[in-house]
Design a protein around this motif. Sequence first.
Motif, PDB file in Angstrom:
ATOM      1  N   ILE A 271       0.822  -1.177   0.079  1.00  0.00           N
ATOM      2  CA  ILE A 271      -0.048   0.118   0.179  1.00  0.00           C
ATOM      3  C   ILE A 271       0.875   1.251  -0.066  1.00  0.00           C
ATOM      4  O   ILE A 271       1.793   1.398   1.122  1.00  0.00           O
ATOM      5  N   PRO A 272       0.784   1.994  -1.099  1.00  0.00           N
ATOM      6  CA  PRO A 272       1.530   3.246  -0.888  1.00  0.00           C
ATOM      7  C   PRO A 272       1.042   4.238   0.293  1.00  0.00           C
ATOM      8  O   PRO A 272       0.218   4.786   0.171  1.00  0.00           O
ATOM      9  N   MET A 273       2.035   4.527   0.993  1.00  0.00           N
ATOM     10  CA  MET A 273       2.102   5.474   1.920  1.00  0.00           C
ATOM     11  C   MET A 273       3.137   6.517   2.060  1.00  0.00           C
ATOM     12  O   MET A 273       3.921   6.468   3.261  1.00  0.00           O
ATOM     13  N   PRO A 274       3.100   7.536   1.279  1.00  0.00           N
ATOM     14  CA  PRO A 274       4.297   8.333   1.339  1.00  0.00           C
ATOM     15  C   PRO A 274       4.514   9.185   2.358  1.00  0.00           C
ATOM     16  O   PRO A 274       5.775   9.376   3.016  1.00  0.00           O
ATOM     17  N   ILE A 275       3.586   9.745   2.961  1.00  0.00           N
ATOM     18  CA  ILE A 275       3.608  10.454   4.117  1.00  0.00           C
ATOM     19  C   ILE A 275       4.156   9.804   5.448  1.00  0.00           C
ATOM     20  O   ILE A 275       4.910  10.069   6.014  1.00  0.00           O
ATOM     21  N   THR A 276       3.516   8.568   5.447  1.00  0.00           N
ATOM     22  CA  THR A 276       3.613   7.680   6.830  1.00  0.00           C
ATOM     23  C   THR A 276       5.198   7.388   6.597  1.00  0.00           C
ATOM     24  O   THR A 276       5.738   7.272   7.621  1.00  0.00           O
ATOM     25  N   GLU A 277       5.730   6.933   5.423  1.00  0.00           N
ATOM     26  CA  GLU A 277       6.914   6.504   5.277  1.00  0.00           C
ATOM     27  C   GLU A 277       8.109   7.666   5.577  1.00  0.00           C
ATOM     28  O   GLU A 277       9.169   7.330   6.264  1.00  0.00           O
ATOM     29  N   GLN A 278       7.768   8.879   5.324  1.00  0.00           N
ATOM     30  CA  GLN A 278       8.603   9.928   5.722  1.00  0.00           C
ATOM     31  C   GLN A 278       8.652  10.131   7.047  1.00  0.00           C
ATOM     32  O   GLN A 278       9.734  10.673   7.886  1.00  0.00           O
ATOM     33  N   VAL A 279       7.357  10.179   7.735  1.00  0.00           N
ATOM     34  CA  VAL A 279       7.364  10.393   9.130  1.00  0.00           C
ATOM     35  C   VAL A 279       8.058   9.346   9.911  1.00  0.00           C
ATOM     36  O   VAL A 279       8.738   9.735  10.829  1.00  0.00           O
ATOM     37  N   HIS A 280       7.984   7.980   9.205  1.00  0.00           N
ATOM     38  CA  HIS A 280       8.607   6.886   9.846  1.00  0.00           C
ATOM     39  C   HIS A 280      10.298   6.924  10.094  1.00  0.00           C
ATOM     40  O   HIS A 280      10.979   6.891  10.932  1.00  0.00           O
TER      41      HIS A 280
END
Length: 304
Positions: A271-280
């Motif tokens: 599942i693409p989660m670009p914002i979540t990935e950068q927060v992580h």
Amino acid sequence: MPKSVAILGAGAWGTALATLAKTNSHKVSMWSRQGSQTLAEVVQGADIVLSAVSMKGVRSVTSQLQSLPVSPETIFVTATKGLDPQTTCTPSQIWQETFPNHAVVVLSGPNLSKEIQQELPAATVVASSVMAAAEFVQVVFSSDRFRVYTNYDILGVELGGTLKNVMAIAAGVCDGLHLGTNAKAALLTRGLTEMVRIGVHWGAKLETFYGLSGLGDLLATCNSPLSRNYQVGYQLAVGQTLAEILAHIEGTAEGVNTTQVLVQLSKQQNIPMPITEQVHRLLQGEVTPRQALLELMLRDIKPE
């Protein structure tokens, strides 16, 4: 008629909910690990057992309750926002798994506890697969300063309150870097899109995310310094380390744990989660706030 309400967790959120029930003349008892009353004493004869403990405490509390003589008519209400790091279950899934024959209700909405304690007006949602249980909880907590709506989509209501905590960290970073109103509006809009993508993939209803527990909670948490998750992002943006922030913050910033669980799931389920990935990556110390922003801005261009 006055009902008996047991509140588990004496933090700001549990205390605010206890106050709401007391104001409606219900009999309220509270339990915490540091309190003088035992869990058995607090839940005895309760019509509602409401859990406002942190995510890490949910399994411990449910297992303790399992050994107690709880009435089959007791309704369990969960007001915890998070995901279990071991199983990725939501709090309501843990409660229902432990008590399969009981009604379980999720309570979630744009409810900053300090504002509720100040008796400022607010609204929330109670969701359950058993509508009679949701309506029972609705009546117990509704007042002229706390409007309670019901909903059948227990997963969507719960995920709205959980996923927005990740976006609140991102919003705090945005404000801490003084990126402006345009950037914040874009972030929240794309953040909501990401929440919807995840939620619908897991089986929640799309329209739930445009209600109080989704968009409503997103707006409240991403725009208020009262939000712990917002504070995590803001303080990271002004140069503090995550360890320093968590050492001084009151209560639990559930978005920190939720982000880690979501990134694991996004990789497993593609599942693409670009914002979540950068927060992580930011929470892990892999990027600076400005590097995270740049990576989001330089993603491949595409249709909205």
